[in-house]
Enzyme design. Structure first.
Site, PDB file in Angstrom:
ATOM      1  N   LYS A  36       0.855  -1.546   0.188  1.00  0.00           N
ATOM      2  CA  LYS A  36      -0.178  -0.004  -0.129  1.00  0.00           C
ATOM      3  C   LYS A  36       0.923   1.219   0.195  1.00  0.00           C
ATOM      4  O   LYS A  36       0.745   2.281  -0.656  1.00  0.00           O
ATOM      5  CB  LYS A  36      -0.761  -0.041   1.305  1.00  0.00           C
ATOM      6  CG  LYS A  36      -1.544   1.410   1.602  1.00  0.00           C
ATOM      7  CD  LYS A  36      -2.576   1.238   2.659  1.00  0.00           C
ATOM      8  CE  LYS A  36      -1.702   1.598   4.010  1.00  0.00           C
ATOM      9  NZ  LYS A  36      -1.343   2.856   4.602  1.00  0.00           N
ATOM     10  N   ASN A  37       1.816   1.116   0.841  1.00  0.00           N
ATOM     11  CA  ASN A  37       2.637   2.468   1.202  1.00  0.00           C
ATOM     12  C   ASN A  37       3.537   2.690   0.082  1.00  0.00           C
ATOM     13  O   ASN A  37       4.184   3.930  -0.076  1.00  0.00           O
ATOM     14  CB  ASN A  37       3.453   2.624   2.437  1.00  0.00           C
ATOM     15  CG  ASN A  37       2.225   2.648   3.348  1.00  0.00           C
ATOM     16  OD1 ASN A  37       1.211   3.200   3.123  1.00  0.00           O
ATOM     17  ND2 ASN A  37       2.644   2.413   4.952  1.00  0.00           N
ATOM     18  N   CYS A  83      -5.084   7.834   9.517  1.00  0.00           N
ATOM     19  CA  CYS A  83      -5.426   7.218  10.672  1.00  0.00           C
ATOM     20  C   CYS A  83      -5.033   8.155  11.906  1.00  0.00           C
ATOM     21  O   CYS A  83      -3.998   8.903  11.668  1.00  0.00           O
ATOM     22  CB  CYS A  83      -4.250   5.998  10.722  1.00  0.00           C
ATOM     23  SG  CYS A  83      -4.964   4.331  10.151  1.00  0.00           S
ATOM     24  N   ARG A 143       0.340  14.597  13.190  1.00  0.00           N
ATOM     25  CA  ARG A 143       0.842  14.246  11.918  1.00  0.00           C
ATOM     26  C   ARG A 143       0.910  15.703  10.924  1.00  0.00           C
ATOM     27  O   ARG A 143       0.018  15.678  10.046  1.00  0.00           O
ATOM     28  CB  ARG A 143      -0.443  13.324  11.195  1.00  0.00           C
ATOM     29  CG  ARG A 143      -0.208  12.071  12.021  1.00  0.00           C
ATOM     30  CD  ARG A 143      -0.708  10.975  11.120  1.00  0.00           C
ATOM     31  NE  ARG A 143      -0.055  10.334  10.319  1.00  0.00           N
ATOM     32  CZ  ARG A 143      -0.404   9.124   9.304  1.00  0.00           C
ATOM     33  NH1 ARG A 143      -1.761   8.844   9.424  1.00  0.00           N
ATOM     34  NH2 ARG A 143       0.272   8.890   8.606  1.00  0.00           N
ATOM     35  N   PRO A 144       1.401  16.566  11.305  1.00  0.00           N
ATOM     36  CA  PRO A 144       1.487  17.845  10.523  1.00  0.00           C
ATOM     37  C   PRO A 144       2.354  17.507   9.389  1.00  0.00           C
ATOM     38  O   PRO A 144       2.802  16.577   8.973  1.00  0.00           O
ATOM     39  CB  PRO A 144       2.364  18.743  11.671  1.00  0.00           C
ATOM     40  CG  PRO A 144       3.307  17.739  12.513  1.00  0.00           C
ATOM     41  CD  PRO A 144       2.469  16.680  12.595  1.00  0.00           C
ATOM     42  N   ASP A 200       4.624   0.892  12.153  1.00  0.00           N
ATOM     43  CA  ASP A 200       3.667   0.185  11.785  1.00  0.00           C
ATOM     44  C   ASP A 200       3.295  -1.261  12.436  1.00  0.00           C
ATOM     45  O   ASP A 200       2.279  -1.962  12.154  1.00  0.00           O
ATOM     46  CB  ASP A 200       3.486   0.000  10.407  1.00  0.00           C
ATOM     47  CG  ASP A 200       3.330   1.413   9.948  1.00  0.00           C
ATOM     48  OD1 ASP A 200       2.977   2.478  10.481  1.00  0.00           O
ATOM     49  OD2 ASP A 200       3.425   1.631   8.536  1.00  0.00           O
ATOM     50  N   ARG A 251      -8.696  -0.502   4.820  1.00  0.00           N
ATOM     51  CA  ARG A 251      -7.631   0.698   4.294  1.00  0.00           C
ATOM     52  C   ARG A 251      -6.317   0.269   3.817  1.00  0.00           C
ATOM     53  O   ARG A 251      -5.566   0.665   3.120  1.00  0.00           O
ATOM     54  CB  ARG A 251      -7.497   1.827   5.060  1.00  0.00           C
ATOM     55  CG  ARG A 251      -8.618   2.717   5.533  1.00  0.00           C
ATOM     56  CD  ARG A 251      -8.739   4.016   5.841  1.00  0.00           C
ATOM     57  NE  ARG A 251      -7.660   4.559   5.549  1.00  0.00           N
ATOM     58  CZ  ARG A 251      -6.463   5.095   6.368  1.00  0.00           C
ATOM     59  NH1 ARG A 251      -6.724   5.170   7.660  1.00  0.00           N
ATOM     60  NH2 ARG A 251      -5.399   5.645   5.970  1.00  0.00           N
TER      61      ARG A 251
HETATM   62  C1  EPZ Z   1       4.150   6.866   6.398  1.00  0.00           C
HETATM   63  O1  EPZ Z   1       3.421   7.830   6.942  1.00  0.00           O
HETATM   64  C2  EPZ Z   1       3.299   5.710   6.324  1.00  0.00           C
HETATM   65  N1  EPZ Z   1       2.099   6.186   5.179  1.00  0.00           N
HETATM   66  C3  EPZ Z   1       2.732   5.410   7.683  1.00  0.00           C
HETATM   67  O2  EPZ Z   1       2.105   4.245   7.574  1.00  0.00           O
HETATM   68  C4  EPZ Z   1       4.203   5.136   8.496  1.00  0.00           C
HETATM   69  O3  EPZ Z   1       3.374   4.800  10.040  1.00  0.00           O
HETATM   70  C5  EPZ Z   1       4.826   6.207   8.745  1.00  0.00           C
HETATM   71  O4  EPZ Z   1       5.266   6.526   7.262  1.00  0.00           O
HETATM   72  C6  EPZ Z   1       6.098   6.217   9.484  1.00  0.00           C
HETATM   73  O5  EPZ Z   1       6.871   4.996   8.979  1.00  0.00           O
HETATM   74  C7  EPZ Z   1       2.571   5.920   4.087  1.00  0.00           C
HETATM   75  O6  EPZ Z   1       3.397   5.684   3.524  1.00  0.00           O
HETATM   76  C8  EPZ Z   1       1.365   6.249   3.190  1.00  0.00           C
HETATM   77  P1  EPZ Z   1       5.924  10.269   8.356  1.00  0.00           P
HETATM   78  P2  EPZ Z   1       3.803   9.335   7.181  1.00  0.00           P
HETATM   79  O7  EPZ Z   1       5.980  11.524   7.700  1.00  0.00           O
HETATM   80  O8  EPZ Z   1       4.679   9.746   5.608  1.00  0.00           O
HETATM   81  C9  EPZ Z   1       6.129  13.574  11.953  1.00  0.00           C
HETATM   82  C10 EPZ Z   1       0.264   2.530   7.917  1.00  0.00           C
HETATM   83  O9  EPZ Z   1      -0.338   2.101   9.020  1.00  0.00           O
HETATM   84  N2  EPZ Z   1       6.158  14.731  10.984  1.00  0.00           N
HETATM   85  O10 EPZ Z   1       7.364   9.549   8.402  1.00  0.00           O
HETATM   86  O11 EPZ Z   1       2.965  10.422   7.232  1.00  0.00           O
HETATM   87  C11 EPZ Z   1       4.851  12.849  12.115  1.00  0.00           C
HETATM   88  O12 EPZ Z   1       3.686  13.398  12.697  1.00  0.00           O
HETATM   89  C12 EPZ Z   1       0.808   4.136   8.002  1.00  0.00           C
HETATM   90  O13 EPZ Z   1       0.344   2.249   6.808  1.00  0.00           O
HETATM   91  C13 EPZ Z   1       5.891  15.964  11.041  1.00  0.00           C
HETATM   92  O14 EPZ Z   1       6.160  16.267  12.373  1.00  0.00           O
HETATM   93  O15 EPZ Z   1       4.938   9.563   8.103  1.00  0.00           O
HETATM   94  C14 EPZ Z   1       5.348  11.598  12.615  1.00  0.00           C
HETATM   95  O16 EPZ Z   1       5.497  11.748  14.060  1.00  0.00           O
HETATM   96  C15 EPZ Z   1       0.247   4.636   9.093  1.00  0.00           C
HETATM   97  N3  EPZ Z   1       6.000  16.867  10.178  1.00  0.00           N
HETATM   98  C16 EPZ Z   1       6.650  11.230  12.156  1.00  0.00           C
HETATM   99  O17 EPZ Z   1       7.003  12.600  11.507  1.00  0.00           O
HETATM  100  C17 EPZ Z   1       5.864  16.570   8.829  1.00  0.00           C
HETATM  101  O18 EPZ Z   1       5.735  17.247   7.828  1.00  0.00           O
HETATM  102  C18 EPZ Z   1       6.672  10.319  10.823  1.00  0.00           C
HETATM  103  O19 EPZ Z   1       5.863  10.710   9.938  1.00  0.00           O
HETATM  104  C19 EPZ Z   1       6.041  15.158   8.704  1.00  0.00           C
HETATM  105  C20 EPZ Z   1       5.928  14.218   9.522  1.00  0.00           C
END
Ligand code: EPZ
Length: 416
Positions: free
Chosen positions: A22-23, A116, A121-122, A305, A397
């Site tokens: 998916k990702n 989710c 998640r900013p 995850d 999802r």
């Molecule tokens: C990806 O989400 C995945 N989703 C998530 O999978 C996964 O949990 C996550 O990476 C971490 O591995 C997809 O690939 C579609 P991040 P993403 O940006 O890109 C903070 C699942 O169950 N952050 O690496 O949203 C954020 O809040 C899902 O399949 C900021 O602060 O993750 C988090 O604490 C859920 N500012 C951390 O970084 C930003 O601009 C990691 O987020 C971006 C992120």
């Protein structure tokens, strides 16, 4: 609303094909916007999130058709620059269209993405990087208005190796003039898959999988036919279920390297693991053992995850496991449901201490997010008695008919 009815206590035995990731699929679908020619994507999972991504393509003026797990997209006629609020809110990955839409249309209007409910998640890291690359970003009234005259090549140092921000920068900079470098980039296998997809379209991107990614902008991307990698978290879900239910399960079409750390942890907990080219076998003959401490961190560390999946698998282990959730602030929503099943778990902020009990019992429970929901399926499969799980739209999802997967392995599980 649909529910899953699970009669627990069955050993899991058999072979199962792991679905496409998916990702990896979601950023790749967003990447097709960069080309006006036909993109054929194989091994694309049928999920609520991939359907929403294809709907965004259609809303923007493109064409998207599915035939089994093959998706054919033609974005020659992309004519809009705005994604409606409903589709933006349907998933987190809607934000990935920002990079590709800006690249293609020089203008993009979106609202804030959904996804989710596992933390704040900013998207500040995405927007900061875009500004550093010359994008004008205005946030007002719940909408983000972006425009770009010409991308300004730059070195982007991410304060955190965000998966989505790394992908969005790659999507924005792939078609540009000059070189963009990302330092402290995310290193997940899905980033490598996006690089491979873009390069198959004619992009020049190097370094994905390491901390530094170099994007040499090209003038144009062409048509492509591509096979998406398998879903490592889906594979981990099946492996964790086998570990706590017992049995002998072979995962096929899987990349063992992507789940190496999780497999070695399951081995430490008592499973016998063997693997070869695109398969992994998990044999679980004894009660799992607690694993001491598990801390989530960006790849190649232990994935957030898989935190809930391992928690369910270790709820009936001999001994204690302490989880430290370092990525998302509120990713323990499955814990109250596991407590209803008799698990012994104490949560304190980012820590969750799990003391394995002899057994957990079936209960009426509800999924609140995707991986937490999958973890509750694992718990139901290993519990004594019947479990009725609601909230399964969250699970849909990310998992293609999860009940069929486990039925094929001998579990008693059905959707009603
Ligand atoms: C990806 O989400 C995945 N989703 C998530 O999978 C996964 O949990 C996550 O990476 C971490 O591995 C997809 O690939 C579609 P991040 P993403 O940006 O890109 C903070 C699942 O169950 N952050 O690496 O949203 C954020 O809040 C899902 O399949 C900021 O602060 O993750 C988090 O604490 C859920 N500012 C951390 O970084 C930003 O601009 C990691 O987020 C971006 C992120």
């Amino acid at each position: 609303m649909n529910r899953l009815l699970i009669r627990g206590g069955k050993k899991l035995c058999g072979e199962i094909d792991i679905q496409g990731s998916k990702n990896a699929a979601l950023p790749i679908i967003a990447a097709t916007i960069l080309s006006g020619e036909e993109c054929v994507i194989h091994n694309c999972p049928h999920l609520a999130d991939t359907r929403a991504a294809l709907e965004i393509i259609r809303q923007l003026g493109g064409k998207a058709e599915c035939d089994g797990h093959t998706v054919v997209i033609n974005n020659e006629d992309i004519s809009a620059s705005e994604i409606c609020n409903e589709l933006m809110c349907s998933m987190r990955s809607s934000v990935l269209f920002l990079g590709s839409l800006l690249s293609r249309r020089k203008k993009a209007v979106i609202s804030y993405p959904g996804g989710c409910d596992i933390g704040l998640r900013p998207i500040d890291l995405h927007l900061k990087a875009f500004r550093e690359l010359g994008v004008t970003v205005e946030e007002t009234g719940g909408y983000i208005y972006c425009s770009l005259e010409k991308l300004k090549p730059n070195i982007i140092n991410l304060l955190f190796p965000s998966v989505g921000a790394t992908e969005n920068i790659m999507l924005l900079a792939a078609v540009s003039d000059g070189e963009t470098i990302i330092t402290n980039a995310a290193r997940e296998p899905e980033i490598v898959d996006l690089q491979n997809f873009l390069n198959a379209m004619g992009a020049k991107i190097f370094g994905a999988g390491s901390e530094t990614i170099r994007i040499l902008g090209v003038e144009k991307l062409k048509k492509v036919e591509y096979n998406i990698i398998s879903d490592r978290i889906f594979a981990a879900t099946c492996a964790c279920a086998a570990a706590c239910c017992g049995g002998d399960v072979v995962l096929r079409q899987v990349e063992p390297e992507h789940i190496r750390l999780m497999l070695s942890m399951l081995k430490d907990s008592g499973c016998r693991i063997s693997s070869g080219k695109r398969y992994v076998r998990i044999q679980a003959e004894e009660r799992p053992r607690g694993l001491g401490k598990i801390m989530t961190s960006p790849y190649p560390g232990f994935p957030t995850d898989a935190q809930a999946l391992f928690m369910s698998a270790l709820a009936t282990a001999e001994g204690t496991t302490v989880f430290v959730e370092n990525i998302f602030e509120s990713r323990y929503k499955h814990v109250p449901e596991l407590l209803k099943m008799g698990a012994d778990i104490i949560v304190d902020g980012r820590l969750a201490a799990v003391t394995g009990c002899n057994y957990i019992q079936g209960a009426k429970i509800s999924a609140g997010d995707l991986r937490g929901g999958a973890a509750l399926v694992i718990a139901g499969l290993s519990a004594i008695g019947d479990t009725e799980l609601s909230g399964i739209e969250h699970i849909d999802r990310g998992y293609e008919k999860i009940e069929d997967v486990f039925s094929a392995l001998g579990a008693e599980i059905k959707r009603k």
